[in-house]
Design a protein around this motif. Sequence first.
Motif, PDB file in Angstrom:
ATOM      1  N   LYS A  48       0.853  -1.342  -0.038  1.00 28.08           N
ATOM      2  CA  LYS A  48       0.041   0.072   0.112  1.00 28.08           C
ATOM      3  C   LYS A  48       0.883   1.334   0.273  1.00 28.08           C
ATOM      4  CE  LYS A  48      -0.357  -0.854   4.857  1.00 28.08           C
ATOM      5  NZ  LYS A  48      -0.974  -1.661   5.629  1.00 28.08           N
ATOM      6  N   GLN A  76      -0.086   3.880  -2.783  1.00 27.94           N
ATOM      7  CA  GLN A  76      -0.589   5.150  -2.314  1.00 27.94           C
ATOM      8  C   GLN A  76       0.142   6.473  -2.966  1.00 27.94           C
ATOM      9  OE1 GLN A  76       0.591   7.524   0.070  1.00 27.94           O
ATOM     10  NE2 GLN A  76      -1.359   8.927   0.007  1.00 27.94           N
ATOM     11  N   THR A  97      -1.070   8.819  -5.756  1.00 29.85           N
ATOM     12  CA  THR A  97      -1.087  10.153  -5.454  1.00 29.85           C
ATOM     13  C   THR A  97      -0.282  11.157  -6.434  1.00 29.85           C
ATOM     14  OG1 THR A  97      -0.891   9.790  -3.117  1.00 29.85           O
ATOM     15  CG2 THR A  97      -0.399  12.070  -3.660  1.00 29.85           C
ATOM     16  N   ALA A 143      -5.908   7.130  -4.356  1.00 34.01           N
ATOM     17  CA  ALA A 143      -4.918   7.539  -3.447  1.00 34.01           C
ATOM     18  C   ALA A 143      -5.526   7.404  -2.118  1.00 34.01           C
ATOM     19  CB  ALA A 143      -4.600   8.948  -3.606  1.00 34.01           C
ATOM     20  N   TYR A 150      -3.036   3.588   7.402  1.00 31.68           N
ATOM     21  CA  TYR A 150      -4.192   2.639   6.475  1.00 31.68           C
ATOM     22  C   TYR A 150      -5.272   2.387   7.316  1.00 31.68           C
ATOM     23  CZ  TYR A 150      -5.569  -0.948   3.341  1.00 31.68           C
ATOM     24  OH  TYR A 150      -6.106  -1.609   2.509  1.00 31.68           O
ATOM     25  N   ALA A 195      -9.991   3.319   2.516  1.00 28.26           N
ATOM     26  CA  ALA A 195      -9.731   2.759   1.304  1.00 28.26           C
ATOM     27  C   ALA A 195     -10.937   2.249   0.557  1.00 28.26           C
ATOM     28  CB  ALA A 195      -8.842   1.380   1.322  1.00 28.26           C
ATOM     29  N   THR A 219      -7.354   9.751   4.809  1.00 28.11           N
ATOM     30  CA  THR A 219      -6.073   9.309   4.845  1.00 28.11           C
ATOM     31  C   THR A 219      -5.321  10.104   5.826  1.00 28.11           C
ATOM     32  OG1 THR A 219      -5.306  10.413   3.201  1.00 28.11           O
ATOM     33  CG2 THR A 219      -6.144   7.858   2.616  1.00 28.11           C
TER      34      THR A 219
END
Lengths: 500, 521
Positions: free
Chosen positions: A273, A277, A281, A321, A329, A334, A417
């Motif tokens: 992840k 991510q 991003t 993202a 996380y 997600a 996040t």
Amino acid sequence: MDIAGPFAPVLLETLSACGAGAVLLVDLFTPEARKSRVGAASLAVTAILFLAAWFGMEAGGETATLFGGSLVLDGMAVFLKRTFATAGLLAVLAAIRYEDRLPRGRGEFHFLLLSALTGMFLVSSVGDLMSMFVSLELVTLSFFILAAFRRERPESVEAGLKLLVLGSLAAAFVLFGTAFLYGATGDLTFAGLRDHLASLRGAPPSRDLLLGLLFVLLGLGFKIGMVPMQVWVPDVYQGAPAPVTAFLAVGSKAAGFALVLRLVTTVAGPGTKDSLQLLFTALAFATLFYGNLAAIPQTNVKRLLGYSSIGHCGYLLMGLAALGPASYYDESAAASGAAAILFYLLAYALTTFGAFLVVILFSAATGSDEMDDYAGLSRRSPLLAASLTVALLSLAGVPPLAGFFGKFMLMRSVALTGPAGFGLLVAGAVNVVIGLYYYLCLVKRMYVHPPKDASPLPVTGPTAALLYALTAALLILGIFPGAFVTLASDAARAAFGVGG
Amino acid sequence: MEPVRFLGLSPLSWVVAIPALTTLGILFTPSAAKNAVRRIALAGMTLTFGIAIWILVQAAGDVGLDASARVLPRLAQKVEWVRELGISWNVGADGMGAAMVFLTSIVIFAGVLVSWSVEDRTKEFYLSLIALVTGVFGVFVSRDLFWFYFSYELAVIPMYLLIGIWGSTNKEYASMKLTLYLTTGAVCALVGLLMVYFRAWAFLKTPYPSFDLDYILMARDAGAFDATWRGMDFQVFAFPFLLFGFGAIAPMWPLHTWSPMGHAAAPSAASMLHAGVLMKLGSFAILRIAVPALPEGAVWWMPVVAVLCMFNILYGGLVAIAQKDMKFIVGYSSSSHMGYVLLGIASMTSLGINGAIFLMFAHGVMTALAFALIGFFYDQTHVRTIPDLGGMSHQIPFIGTAFVFMSMASAGVPGFANFASEVMVMFGAWQGGLKWQAVVAVLGIVPTGVYLLRAVKGAFFGPRNPRWDGLRDAVTPFQRLPFLFLISVLLLFGFWPRLLTDVIGESADELAGLLARAGGG
């Protein structure tokens, strides 16, 4: 109501493939003077598909698999199929208003629309990498021909050729990546990939696997118009026949995102992840700014919508993202990103068709797609101007319209996040303002500028009804999104394995 | 506690629902039926005005009662909207909210009346106007961050159409500038709201996050916002997003430049709403969301506001002196008056905040009156620069008299609500330790007097100008109604400020208490 039993995973695919064949047969036995029947047949097929998708499939049922796991039907697949069925119906409704301008081959035109739709249905429920490639190519091949359908116009041929050449390159990327993934895991199914990653117990996967993943994602990035695979978008959008552009904008993007979502929900885990991510991003940043900034100087409506569709791809990438890095996380964050993507795709489908329908009607009446010719449209046809304004404002993300709620969901999922998503959150906010600027520039032409040619543009009854229906749909999705959000959320949470 | 409901909805929900239904009603009226459109708008807004008065009366009746006997809490309504995202339709009112709803209903009622003469695309005009005011009402009653933001954005976009289509003077530039400034402010605030939303959830760890303001305040009390964020105190980091985001519409110097230009370009009713209520959304949002959610951030940043508002007061006032266009004068004067509102908030005292909210009300009514009057003669003269005007009192004595009333109110002559509220702000600032700011604020009255008297003299007095012999005055009671109505409101609350200050007082006490506990005041 589940009408297909164990064959539910292929119900829509079977119906639309048979429907496509039926349309060709109708075309064969219809005399030249009555060719409008072909469109009617195609409309009947998509109407049945629409009803079957929305009312004939269970959204919250058990995950069904078929053909040794190469096709799966879960909540996400059902949601996507509903989006595609809606887009297919709207594409045929738009095509019917366009087909008088086709010099030949109405039957083939509708056949190809339906075969692309079949491919999209398959895409929503693929369970392994091979069926992914095949169904994706079914979509893309249909669009090659559709984009070049008006072969008497050089732009249209150019559009088809660009799509063909660059699309083949993207297909090569996908295949290349697939080979790497197979080499790394020894399995072609998503379930096998998931098991392989689970067996690593949080250790980072091999470099081959990451490389393979990157290649597949880049190949899929072509379909969704993601930077750096976006170069084809403006030319193809401008050159292809308008109903094809609309269907391509919605269908190709949704199909690409369906697969990206499948892949990401499969591989997202403790070992991957962080990199995912970071990757998404960066891609979201680049795509957002590229699409929205490049849209500003455009003078052609279809090109403007092309660049703006790159911008929308950037927003959708924000949902990916939302995976978040290891420290922040959270499965629900997600899943909320995935849910936002599903909702956004549905809202985007309705909005895009709302906009393109007006573009089709306008260019049918005036023969122009230039933004300056839209001057004073509100005096020539208040309905067309109002419908396009509503669609543009929904694209811009203004309440109380569907696009607003979609953007809100995406930004919210990035916010979940925490500090890691802060930069992207600000970038998304900045791009809302940029987007609003260029959409308002078109609104300004329609409402503020005086018309060059004051002749009224009449709209027939059924077309007006369709425009009203789309506008109402945008308002309903924007003000009462609850039911759709629940569907999207449940699907996304199931895909990420989050309980309740 | 029995909830108060009419047909299943609380009166506060109706305050939003009636304008929304009015918009729908106008949407389904044929464009050619212009009078029907106007009557639907007037009927809807009259009804809303009635409800707003009823709410204000209840709020006034509540003052001093203990919690169980109050009516306002019974008006709150919460309906789950999107469970997964934690959004609910959640409305509630306190004294501050009741006062602002009342203000909005006054301004839109008068605005519908003065727009009676709009002939170009009447349907679209009223559609945008009522859609805008739906958003404004939504902001004032909402207690859910999602609906708050939703309504806030909803109020911004119709203004683009109102100015772009029916405006004057450089309208394309002005409307785009206004929309982009306000949207930038809105998304900046959205980033702040989402940060707060995330922190509250990450701290409370409920199954779903929530946009409910009470949930946010609960998280605040539990200490959710005392964390650090990227190495900074979270409250200090997040507060400026809300402050400057909402401040753009307030309009806080130096984010004010959209405002005078927008005022000048907008048609009368849009200017009235724009200066009368739209600008109040900013200060209201700071008081409703930013300060309660992040009180320590507020204490850290309020000294900055106390300096910026000095620029509003002095700079706005001095620039207004240099203007020739009547609408620009009132536009810059608005940004100057909003400086007093910000000063009241920055004082962090109950008196100052009470005065700020009261001034929002008084200024809203006064400035609506100003734009209605300017619009009235501009529709006939098609010029509004002072050197071109002059001596109009000979031809339109009623408008001239009303304009003098407006100027006295704006300049802070006792007897008008503006005087009472500005005095409260100045005393509050002094009490809150902002002594030199209080002195500057008093001196700021001088330019106000200068530009207003110049405008009155230049436009209405002096020798009779034959160029304006054809001007028609407001003669019928229907024409005079909006002006008389607004003047009476100003006088009523000027002579009897307690009608409103008592209602607002409890909200102000609460905010000041919160700030004092957070280390300020």
